[in-house]
Design an enzyme around this catalytic site. Sequence first.
Site, PDB file in Angstrom:
ATOM      1  N   LYS A 107      -2.274   5.496  -0.544  1.00  0.00           N
ATOM      2  CA  LYS A 107      -3.379   5.283  -1.720  1.00  0.00           C
ATOM      3  C   LYS A 107      -4.062   4.733  -2.647  1.00  0.00           C
ATOM      4  O   LYS A 107      -4.594   4.400  -1.886  1.00  0.00           O
ATOM      5  CB  LYS A 107      -2.477   3.389  -1.426  1.00  0.00           C
ATOM      6  CG  LYS A 107      -2.941   2.140  -2.751  1.00  0.00           C
ATOM      7  CD  LYS A 107      -2.264   0.862  -2.128  1.00  0.00           C
ATOM      8  CE  LYS A 107      -2.420  -0.477  -3.317  1.00  0.00           C
ATOM      9  NZ  LYS A 107      -2.078  -1.526  -3.201  1.00  0.00           N
TER      10      LYS A 107
ATOM     11  N   ASP B   8      -1.639  -4.955   2.812  1.00  0.00           N
ATOM     12  CA  ASP B   8      -2.958  -4.146   2.823  1.00  0.00           C
ATOM     13  C   ASP B   8      -3.839  -5.078   3.376  1.00  0.00           C
ATOM     14  O   ASP B   8      -4.666  -5.753   3.206  1.00  0.00           O
ATOM     15  CB  ASP B   8      -3.115  -3.863   1.717  1.00  0.00           C
ATOM     16  CG  ASP B   8      -1.842  -3.502   0.617  1.00  0.00           C
ATOM     17  OD1 ASP B   8      -0.616  -3.656   1.216  1.00  0.00           O
ATOM     18  OD2 ASP B   8      -2.748  -2.755   0.000  1.00  0.00           O
TER      19      ASP B   8
ATOM     20  N   LYS C  87      -5.285   4.234   2.724  1.00  0.00           N
ATOM     21  CA  LYS C  87      -5.617   3.548   1.171  1.00  0.00           C
ATOM     22  C   LYS C  87      -7.103   3.563   1.139  1.00  0.00           C
ATOM     23  O   LYS C  87      -8.331   3.217   2.279  1.00  0.00           O
ATOM     24  CB  LYS C  87      -5.545   1.709   0.929  1.00  0.00           C
ATOM     25  CG  LYS C  87      -5.573   1.267  -0.207  1.00  0.00           C
ATOM     26  CD  LYS C  87      -4.296  -0.082   0.421  1.00  0.00           C
ATOM     27  CE  LYS C  87      -5.399  -1.115  -1.502  1.00  0.00           C
ATOM     28  NZ  LYS C  87      -4.465  -2.075  -1.957  1.00  0.00           N
TER      29      LYS C  87
END
Length: 318
Positions: free
Chosen positions: A254, A155, A218
Amino acid sequence: MPTAPATAHALADATASAGTLRRFLHGLPGVDTVGLEARAAALGTRSIKTTAKAYAIDLAISMIDLTTLEGADTPGKVRALGAKAVNPDPTDRGTPRTAAVCVYPDMVATAREAVAGSGVKVASVATAFPAGRAAIDVKLGDVREAVAAGADEIDMVIDRGAFLAGDYMTVFEQIRAVKEACGEARLKVIFETGELSTYDNIRRASWIGMLAGADFIKTSTGKVGVNATPANTLLMLEAVRDFRAQTGVQIGVKPAGGIRTTKDAIKFLVLVNETAGADWLDNHWFRFGASSLLNDLLMQRQKLATGRYSGPDYVTVD
């Protein structure tokens, strides 16, 4: 469905130079703020009951990246988190496992050991999370450290300063370099939507991420005041839907930060189904970045099974 290449071939010309990338991004349709927020609010009123609610709860549990990203993290805390990810409710072995545990790079090896053989993925934040204020070689070293320790997923955070200054090509090239450093690990690109100021910027960031090879886009780090919201997540779901329509490449989404209750999670699942479609209702394509959400889902699951609300004393405290 194909995963993201370094640059989607159908849109390769968009990234040929800084100028073409700018023209492409500023040529995207402007976001109707009122319409976007009204649609997100309307979808949030959908009522889901009984069997459908039970299915949604189990699906949401299976989509969680169970997360601890604190300076006080210890190996013991990470091992406990891994145990909970593998077996969220020791009283009910039918409870789904979470999708992943998410930790800092130095805790990856500990997390890997804690979930070994379970199918639960190990995700690691990287690239000078959460601020992203570091030189590119430092960011890439962060990624390589996590991957070498056994991370299945990375991430990363984008350089919001470069983005807000209009230096889109730097953001694109850094994402592409991180994707290469990931090797076989999947890449989630964090925009920190609360710092991007406008929905138009969120749409542009989404397309930069997808063009550069993100496997997921995300919303947030969870470390700022405004994190995932139904509206910004809806906008990103529209982006991945449109990207697949143009390129044939499917990208995950996400939302992270601020999603704490079963009611919240179900609202987001409705957004997924009604915007991107059922193909995204799988933890390979949709995740929740959360720490406290799992406990509420477990309590609601127990209530559906027994008719009684057990309360927070009956689930582990993370």
